[in-house]
Motif scaffolding. Structure first.
Motif, mmCIF file in Angstrom:
data_model
loop_
_atom_site.group_PDB
_atom_site.id
_atom_site.type_symbol
_atom_site.label_atom_id
_atom_site.label_comp_id
_atom_site.label_asym_id
_atom_site.label_seq_id
_atom_site.Cartn_x
_atom_site.Cartn_y
_atom_site.Cartn_z
ATOM 1 N N ASP B 4 -4.113 -28.729 6.293
ATOM 2 C CA ASP B 4 -4.805 -27.461 6.125
ATOM 3 C C ASP B 4 -6.104 -27.479 6.917
ATOM 4 O O ASP B 4 -6.478 -28.484 7.503
ATOM 5 C CB ASP B 4 -5.039 -27.137 4.642
ATOM 6 N N PHE B 6 -9.142 -27.507 6.049
ATOM 7 C CA PHE B 6 -10.209 -28.398 5.589
ATOM 8 C C PHE B 6 -10.026 -29.806 6.125
ATOM 9 O O PHE B 6 -11.008 -30.492 6.429
ATOM 10 C CB PHE B 6 -10.269 -28.413 4.054
ATOM 11 N N ILE B 9 -11.091 -29.788 9.901
ATOM 12 C CA ILE B 9 -12.521 -29.887 10.251
ATOM 13 C C ILE B 9 -13.164 -31.156 9.682
ATOM 14 O O ILE B 9 -14.362 -31.367 9.839
ATOM 15 C CB ILE B 9 -13.320 -28.662 9.782
ATOM 16 N N MET B 73 -11.383 -19.360 10.936
ATOM 17 C CA MET B 73 -12.594 -19.972 10.397
ATOM 18 C C MET B 73 -13.094 -19.218 9.165
ATOM 19 O O MET B 73 -13.828 -19.751 8.351
ATOM 20 C CB MET B 73 -13.702 -20.004 11.454
ATOM 21 N N LYS B 74 -12.674 -17.979 9.069
ATOM 22 C CA LYS B 74 -13.100 -17.169 7.921
ATOM 23 C C LYS B 74 -12.568 -17.723 6.612
ATOM 24 O O LYS B 74 -13.116 -17.457 5.551
ATOM 25 C CB LYS B 74 -12.626 -15.714 8.105
ATOM 26 N N ILE B 76 -12.620 -20.765 5.645
ATOM 27 C CA ILE B 76 -13.631 -21.681 5.109
ATOM 28 C C ILE B 76 -14.774 -20.873 4.516
ATOM 29 O O ILE B 76 -15.257 -21.147 3.426
ATOM 30 C CB ILE B 76 -14.161 -22.628 6.205
ATOM 31 N N ASP B 77 -15.157 -19.873 5.269
ATOM 32 C CA ASP B 77 -16.226 -18.986 4.808
ATOM 33 C C ASP B 77 -15.880 -18.375 3.454
ATOM 34 O O ASP B 77 -16.727 -18.267 2.572
ATOM 35 C CB ASP B 77 -16.426 -17.876 5.843
ATOM 36 N N TRP B 79 -14.010 -19.674 1.185
ATOM 37 C CA TRP B 79 -14.099 -20.700 0.140
ATOM 38 C C TRP B 79 -15.560 -20.943 -0.245
ATOM 39 O O TRP B 79 -15.885 -21.106 -1.418
ATOM 40 C CB TRP B 79 -13.446 -22.003 0.613
ATOM 41 N N ILE B 80 -16.425 -20.923 0.735
ATOM 42 C CA ILE B 80 -17.856 -21.138 0.504
ATOM 43 C C ILE B 80 -18.448 -19.974 -0.285
ATOM 44 O O ILE B 80 -19.358 -20.145 -1.090
ATOM 45 C CB ILE B 80 -18.609 -21.285 1.843
ATOM 46 N N GLN B 82 -17.706 -18.381 -2.910
ATOM 47 C CA GLN B 82 -17.880 -18.526 -4.358
ATOM 48 C C GLN B 82 -19.126 -19.340 -4.720
ATOM 49 O O GLN B 82 -19.740 -19.117 -5.757
ATOM 50 C CB GLN B 82 -16.632 -19.148 -4.986
#
Lengths: 106, 106
Positions: B4, B6, B9, B73-74, B76-77, B79-80, B82
């Motif tokens: 995935d 995560f 990166i 990339m969104k 990850i954004d 997930w952040i 929250q």
DNA sequence: TATATGCGCAACTTATCGGTTTCGCAATTT
DNA sequence: AAATTGCGAAACCGATAAGTTGCGCATATA
């Protein structure tokens, strides 16, 4: 062992733990109950999270409560920031294109 | 291979590649020149990045240009997001505390 | 047509990861 | 005081990761 925050969140169990303790501090046993792993496995994840300062602990008798060091999460946010800039400018460009089309239709 | 974004990166070389190709598409050789690894190693990273749709490729003759699929990339954004909510409410709470102190001083 | 270049793929190697088991220690409970 | 409980640490194991080497296939150049 040089672990960084990106490696810390690479593991799905670790991400779940992070979410779990984001609001309330929890003991390793309580955390383990939420997954089907042993306390020891959770303990290992917590050690990794502690190593990169994503988690802090507070001893209460023989129990140790773990909670999220939320400020550390900002480091990921900071890294994403540079890409956010890119996708926002692209959106602006798209926006310009759309408004140009709109004008032409008139 | 259940990779995935995560995990993608998590590797520092991969993060560097992502930044490198974020603005301009590049060939594996051109990317490899920026690090001290071989083209094959870069190629392997690119394959991983392609697998989780973080990167797209465009063939031009015998050269293959890789570029970032920035929309991915969104994730990850997202997930952040929250956690951003949490640290923002905490900031608001701090703000309230501060204004209360201010009032008391008057 | 022969040679060089850019590339992906597969095999192999070493290091690291995630998990289990076992242990010992300290704080509880009986 | 003895048994129980909550925990971390260390030893171990199978699976996977990252990197290297060698190969073959196209495309480009001589």
């Amino acid at each position: 062992m040089r672990r960084d925050i990106f490696q810390a969140i690479a593991d799905p169990t670790r991400r779940a733990i992070i979410i779990l303790i984001a609001l309330h501090a929890m003991t390793p046993n309580a955390i383990a109950e939420n997954f089907n792993t042993t306390r020891q496995a959770v303990s290992k994840h917590l050690r990794i999270l502690t190593e990169c300062e994503l988690v802090k602990q507070e001893q209460k008798g023989r129990e140790i409560y773990y909670s999220l060091e939320i400020d550390k999460m900002k480091e990921i946010d900071k890294w994403i920031e540079q890409f956010r800039k890119i996708w926002e400018t692209r959106f602006d460009q798209l926006d310009q294109v759309l408004s140009t089309i709109k004008k032409q239709k008139k």
